[in-house]
Design a protein around this motif. Structure first.
Motif, PDB file in Angstrom:
ATOM      1  N   GLN A  76       0.825  -1.200   0.000  1.00 58.94           N
ATOM      2  CA  GLN A  76       0.000   0.000   0.000  1.00 58.94           C
ATOM      3  C   GLN A  76       0.866   1.259   0.000  1.00 58.94           C
ATOM      4  OE1 GLN A  76      -4.041   0.529   1.218  1.00 58.94           O
ATOM      5  NE2 GLN A  76      -3.514  -0.327  -0.762  1.00 58.94           N
ATOM      6  N   PHE A  77       1.916   1.255   0.807  1.00 55.72           N
ATOM      7  CA  PHE A  77       2.820   2.409   0.838  1.00 55.72           C
ATOM      8  C   PHE A  77       3.530   2.582  -0.501  1.00 55.72           C
ATOM      9  CE2 PHE A  77       2.261   2.475   5.397  1.00 55.72           C
ATOM     10  CZ  PHE A  77       2.513   3.792   5.737  1.00 55.72           C
ATOM     11  N   GLN A  78       3.909   1.488  -1.127  1.00 53.76           N
ATOM     12  CA  GLN A  78       4.629   1.565  -2.401  1.00 53.76           C
ATOM     13  C   GLN A  78       3.725   2.006  -3.549  1.00 53.76           C
ATOM     14  OE1 GLN A  78       6.176  -2.439  -2.572  1.00 53.76           O
ATOM     15  NE2 GLN A  78       8.101  -1.872  -1.552  1.00 53.76           N
ATOM     16  N   ALA A  79       2.412   1.833  -3.377  1.00 48.86           N
ATOM     17  CA  ALA A  79       1.478   2.171  -4.454  1.00 48.86           C
ATOM     18  C   ALA A  79       1.146   3.656  -4.516  1.00 48.86           C
ATOM     19  CB  ALA A  79       0.187   1.361  -4.296  1.00 48.86           C
ATOM     20  N   VAL A  80       1.600   4.435  -3.532  1.00 49.16           N
ATOM     21  CA  VAL A  80       1.296   5.866  -3.510  1.00 49.16           C
ATOM     22  C   VAL A  80       2.592   6.658  -3.572  1.00 49.16           C
ATOM     23  CG1 VAL A  80      -0.838   5.503  -2.213  1.00 49.16           C
ATOM     24  CG2 VAL A  80       1.279   5.968  -0.968  1.00 49.16           C
ATOM     25  N   THR A  81       2.467   7.951  -3.815  1.00 49.60           N
ATOM     26  CA  THR A  81       3.640   8.814  -3.948  1.00 49.60           C
ATOM     27  C   THR A  81       4.306   9.030  -2.590  1.00 49.60           C
ATOM     28  OG1 THR A  81       2.342  10.818  -3.617  1.00 49.60           O
ATOM     29  CG2 THR A  81       2.576  10.012  -5.889  1.00 49.60           C
ATOM     30  N   LEU A  82       5.502   9.589  -2.625  1.00 49.39           N
ATOM     31  CA  LEU A  82       6.279   9.810  -1.410  1.00 49.39           C
ATOM     32  C   LEU A  82       5.533  10.720  -0.437  1.00 49.39           C
ATOM     33  CD1 LEU A  82       8.980   9.240  -0.006  1.00 49.39           C
ATOM     34  CD2 LEU A  82       9.910  11.281  -1.127  1.00 49.39           C
ATOM     35  N   SER A  83       4.881  11.756  -0.964  1.00 50.26           N
ATOM     36  CA  SER A  83       4.146  12.672  -0.082  1.00 50.26           C
ATOM     37  C   SER A  83       2.996  11.956   0.612  1.00 50.26           C
ATOM     38  CB  SER A  83       3.634  13.880  -0.872  1.00 50.26           C
ATOM     39  OG  SER A  83       2.784  13.462  -1.927  1.00 50.26           O
ATOM     40  N   TRP A  84       2.306  11.073  -0.102  1.00 52.67           N
ATOM     41  CA  TRP A  84       1.209  10.335   0.522  1.00 52.67           C
ATOM     42  C   TRP A  84       1.733   9.287   1.503  1.00 52.67           C
ATOM     43  CZ3 TRP A  84      -3.401  11.882   1.215  1.00 52.67           C
ATOM     44  CH2 TRP A  84      -4.018  12.720   0.297  1.00 52.67           C
ATOM     45  N   ARG A  85       2.946   8.783   1.261  1.00 53.26           N
ATOM     46  CA  ARG A  85       3.552   7.883   2.249  1.00 53.26           C
ATOM     47  C   ARG A  85       3.783   8.620   3.564  1.00 53.26           C
ATOM     48  NH1 ARG A  85       8.242   5.235  -1.650  1.00 53.26           N
ATOM     49  NH2 ARG A  85       6.795   4.599  -3.322  1.00 53.26           N
ATOM     50  N   ALA A  86       4.214   9.869   3.470  1.00 47.56           N
ATOM     51  CA  ALA A  86       4.426  10.671   4.677  1.00 47.56           C
ATOM     52  C   ALA A  86       3.100  10.921   5.391  1.00 47.56           C
ATOM     53  CB  ALA A  86       5.096  11.997   4.315  1.00 47.56           C
ATOM     54  N   VAL A  87       2.051  11.211   4.601  1.00 47.89           N
ATOM     55  CA  VAL A  87       0.721  11.406   5.196  1.00 47.89           C
ATOM     56  C   VAL A  87       0.260  10.125   5.883  1.00 47.89           C
ATOM     57  CG1 VAL A  87      -1.716  11.797   4.663  1.00 47.89           C
ATOM     58  CG2 VAL A  87       0.032  13.221   3.595  1.00 47.89           C
ATOM     59  N   GLY A  88       0.468   8.995   5.223  1.00 48.87           N
ATOM     60  CA  GLY A  88       0.058   7.721   5.797  1.00 48.87           C
ATOM     61  C   GLY A  88       0.805   7.399   7.083  1.00 48.87           C
ATOM     62  N   ALA A  89       2.114   7.646   7.085  1.00 51.96           N
ATOM     63  CA  ALA A  89       2.902   7.391   8.293  1.00 51.96           C
ATOM     64  C   ALA A  89       2.434   8.275   9.444  1.00 51.96           C
ATOM     65  CB  ALA A  89       4.380   7.626   8.003  1.00 51.96           C
ATOM     66  N   ALA A  90       2.128   9.540   9.131  1.00 50.44           N
ATOM     67  CA  ALA A  90       1.634  10.456  10.170  1.00 50.44           C
ATOM     68  C   ALA A  90       0.276   9.995  10.688  1.00 50.44           C
ATOM     69  CB  ALA A  90       1.549  11.871   9.616  1.00 50.44           C
ATOM     70  N   LEU A  91      -0.594   9.582   9.770  1.00 47.90           N
ATOM     71  CA  LEU A  91      -1.922   9.124  10.165  1.00 47.90           C
ATOM     72  C   LEU A  91      -1.829   7.903  11.066  1.00 47.90           C
ATOM     73  CD1 LEU A  91      -4.921   9.890   9.489  1.00 47.90           C
ATOM     74  CD2 LEU A  91      -4.849   8.066   7.789  1.00 47.90           C
ATOM     75  N   LEU A  92      -0.881   7.036  10.763  1.00 42.32           N
ATOM     76  CA  LEU A  92      -0.732   5.793  11.513  1.00 42.32           C
ATOM     77  C   LEU A  92      -0.094   6.012  12.878  1.00 42.32           C
ATOM     78  CD1 LEU A  92      -1.084   2.691  11.345  1.00 42.32           C
ATOM     79  CD2 LEU A  92       1.213   2.586  10.360  1.00 42.32           C
ATOM     80  N   LEU A  93       0.897   6.896  12.959  1.00 44.20           N
ATOM     81  CA  LEU A  93       1.727   6.996  14.159  1.00 44.20           C
ATOM     82  C   LEU A  93       1.574   8.289  14.955  1.00 44.20           C
ATOM     83  CD1 LEU A  93       5.006   5.506  12.642  1.00 44.20           C
ATOM     84  CD2 LEU A  93       3.274   4.312  13.987  1.00 44.20           C
TER      85      LEU A  93
END
Length: 359
Positions: A245-262
């Motif tokens: 899932q992280f690899q399927a999105v852009t780097l900026s969205w990976r940062a958003v996802g990490a923030a949302l998770l942690l």
């Protein structure tokens, strides 16, 4: 004789709709229904009311937001992407008008709705929100002393009148560990479907406990039913890995996802507000005690009685209420159990009207 293929009147059969297509749609309908039901249950919260006072975050003109909330939520069923964008904007404006409206179920419904849209990024966001909610809701409970002394006994005695302290403690630990395991197991493809089913049963159980056992906190009953359906709709069709899932999105969205998770972990160092950090029934949040005349009001209980929701437990909202409702001679005491409150001398702050700290 022609060698061309013969024409027939048989219509081509449409491709079958897969489980992965219709489960998110079912979840979307359930979440919209839950959002509408929550607004109806808490209708006074969305009115331009005189009491309890509105707590604006900025100078937004006031108006009643109940109908805009419901109509924009229902628009998600007709135009999912555009309707959700409009609804999220309405929610944001409503919360800027009154910080009391910053309720966890309202925000969660919007993020869960994102997870029902047929695209990688929104589903990525919705799934991570659900995982983070389970994970940190359990962590907050597990490490909160007051959860075992106040909340777990209240929950248990509301359903079963008597029990030894050890049984109540075991009940509290079971609830906390179950939520943590749901979050952890949802991250692995091999255990995700089991986590989805158990998560659905867990939230149905919470709904039954709150509605039939405790008859308490009606504002979150629809949310728990929505979470039960969302657990299946968002997680059951998801076959890939969390890393995928992280690899399927852009780097900026990976940062958003990490923030949302942690990011909920930042609550313990003065970061996210308690509700945004998934502090739910954990009793590890600040309390505001308003002393006026011969009375002492717990501000969270005060708004539950009048608006059917607790006041968001933050220093900011307690102070805003005190400045709006206090009178000369009144006093506000904010008690904060977090470690960071001890570091910064926030563990017990007292304010005399008009909200000047006492020496």
């Amino acid at each position: 004789m022609s060698n061309s293929p013969q024409m027939t009147n048989v219509e081509p059969r449409p491709a079958a709709i897969s489980v992965g297509d219709w489960l998110p749609i079912v979840a979307r309908c359930a979440i919209v229904a839950a959002q509408v039901a929550t607004v109806l249950i808490t209708w006074p919260l969305w009115e331009a009311r005189a009491w309890p006072p509105l707590l604006p975050a900025c100078g937004v003109p006031q108006c009643s937001m109940g109908w805009p909330m419901m109509v924009s939520a229902l628009a998600v069923l007709i135009v999912p992407r555009g309707g959700l964008a409009v609804h999220a904007s309405v929610v944001l404006v409503a919360m800027l008008m009154d910080q009391t409206r910053m309720q966890p179920e309202i925000v969660s419904h919007c993020l869960l709705l994102l997870g029902t849209l047929p695209a990688a990024v929104p589903r990525f966001v919705g799934r991570l929100h659900l995982i983070s909610l389970w994970l940190f809701s359990g962590i907050h409970k597990l490490f909160s002393e007051a959860f075992y002394t106040d909340v777990a006994p209240f929950m248990w005695h509301g359903i079963f009148p008597e029990a030894p302290t050890a049984v109540i403690t075991a009940f509290g630990v079971t609830v906390a560990v179950t939520e943590i395991l749901l979050g952890v197991l949802s991250t692995f493809a091999a255990t995700r479907r089991a986590a989805a089913v158990v998560g659905a049963l867990f939230h149905v159980g919470v709904f039954l406990g709150l509605s039939l056992g405790l008859e308490w906190n009606m504002a979150v009953w629809p949310w728990n039913l929505a979470l039960a359906v969302a657990a299946i709709g968002l997680l059951y069709p998801w076959r890939g890995s969390l890393l995928g899932q992280f690899q399927a999105v852009t780097l900026s969205w990976r940062a958003v996802g990490a923030a949302l998770l942690l990011a909920p972990a930042s609550y313990y160092i003065g970061g996210l507000d308690a509700y945004l950090a998934h502090c739910l029934y954990s009793a590890n949040t600040p309390r505001g005690l308003w002393m006026h005349g011969n009375e002492i009001d717990d501000l969270s209980m005060l708004t539950i009685e009048s608006l059917d929701v607790p006041m968001p437990p933050t220093h900011r909202t307690f102070l805003a209420f005190f400045r709006a409702a206090g009178r000369p001679g009144d006093r506000l005491t904010i008690i904060d159990p977090r470690p960071c409150a001890r570091w910064w001398s926030w563990q017990e702050r007292t304010y005399d009207y008009p909200a000047q700290p006492s020496p």
